[in-house]
Scaffold this motif. Structure first.
Motif, PDB file in Angstrom:
ATOM      1  N   ILE A  15     -45.379  77.895 -58.014  1.00  0.00           N
ATOM      2  CA  ILE A  15     -44.858  77.428 -56.739  1.00  0.00           C
ATOM      3  C   ILE A  15     -44.283  78.594 -55.950  1.00  0.00           C
ATOM      4  CG2 ILE A  15     -43.196  75.882 -55.616  1.00  0.00           C
ATOM      5  CD1 ILE A  15     -43.284  74.135 -58.158  1.00  0.00           C
ATOM      6  N   LEU A  32     -36.340  74.258 -59.906  1.00  0.00           N
ATOM      7  CA  LEU A  32     -37.755  74.148 -60.264  1.00  0.00           C
ATOM      8  C   LEU A  32     -38.083  74.889 -61.561  1.00  0.00           C
ATOM      9  CD1 LEU A  32     -39.204  74.403 -56.661  1.00  0.00           C
ATOM     10  CD2 LEU A  32     -39.220  72.377 -58.142  1.00  0.00           C
ATOM     11  N   LEU A  59     -48.504  75.027 -55.185  1.00  0.00           N
ATOM     12  CA  LEU A  59     -47.640  74.284 -54.259  1.00  0.00           C
ATOM     13  C   LEU A  59     -46.827  75.266 -53.436  1.00  0.00           C
ATOM     14  CD1 LEU A  59     -46.359  71.362 -53.616  1.00  0.00           C
ATOM     15  CD2 LEU A  59     -44.652  71.984 -55.301  1.00  0.00           C
ATOM     16  N   VAL A 124     -42.448  66.956 -55.701  1.00  0.00           N
ATOM     17  CA  VAL A 124     -43.311  67.845 -56.489  1.00  0.00           C
ATOM     18  C   VAL A 124     -44.158  67.009 -57.446  1.00  0.00           C
ATOM     19  CG1 VAL A 124     -43.333  69.619 -58.306  1.00  0.00           C
ATOM     20  CG2 VAL A 124     -41.851  69.903 -56.298  1.00  0.00           C
TER      21      VAL A 124
END
Length: 152
Positions: A15, A32, A59, A124
Motif C-alpha cells: 500500500i 496498516l 492500493l 481496505v
C-alpha cells in the motif's frame, strides 16, 4: 482495538500512503502495518507519482489537501496509468465539500474523525474483496465545481 497481527493465511498488501502531515502519515502507516500490510509512504503527490512509477502497489491511500498536488489531482494521474488500482481518499473536508466516490474518482472516501481507523481498515478489506471494476475517474475540476454548487 486493532485486530492482532496478521495470520499466516492473510494477504499482505503493498500500500502507498500519501499525506503531507507527518503525524497522519505515521499513524496510518502504523495501523496498516499492524494488520500485516507492507506500507510505503510519500509526503506529497509529486513524490507519490515518482514512487508509484517505480513500484507496483495493490492500493493507494491519499489525503485530499496537500500542497502542489491535491488528492484529486493525484487520483487523476494514477488512474491514467493504472485505472484498476483501488484508491481511498481521506479528508477532513469530505463532508464539507461533498467529496464522495463519484465526484473524486476514489473507490472509498473517508472523513477524518475519531472513527477514521476503523473506517480505513474496513475500506481496505472491502476493496480487496471487491470483484467489480473501479469507478470512472473524475477530473479535479468536476469535483471542484460540485463542491462549489454544494456550498453556494
Amino acid at each position: 482495538m486493532l485486530p492482532s497481527r496478521k495470520s499466516p493465511s492473510a494477504v499482505q498488501l503493498k500500500i502507498l500512503v500519501v499525506d503531507d502531515n507527518a503525524n497522519g502519515l505515521a499513524a496510518r502507516k502504523s495501523v496498516l502495518e499492524e494488520v500485516g500490510h507492507k506500507i510505503t509512504t510519500a509526503k506529497c503527490g509529486v513524490e507519490a507519482i515518482t514512487v508509484f512509477s517505480e513500484h507496483k502497489f495493490d492500493l493507494l491511500v491519499t489525503d485530499y489537501k496537500m500542497p502542489r498536488m491535491n488528492g484529486l489531482e493525484l487520483i487523476e494521474k494514477v488512474r491514467a496509468v493504472r485505472p484498476e488500482i483501488p484508491i481511498i481518499l481521506i479528508s477532513g473536508f469530505a463532508d464539507t465539500l461533498g467529496l464522495d466516490e463519484e465526484s473524486t474518482g476514489a473507490d472509498a472516501v473517508i472523513q477524518k474523525s475519531s472513527n477514521e481507523v476503523s473506517h480505513l481498515l474496513r475500506a481496505v478489506n472491502r476493496l480487496m474483496r471487491a470483484k467489480t471494476s473501479p469507478r470512472k475517474p473524475a477530473t479535479a475540476q468536476a469535483a471542484a465545481n460540485r463542491a462549489k454548487r454544494k456550498s453556494g
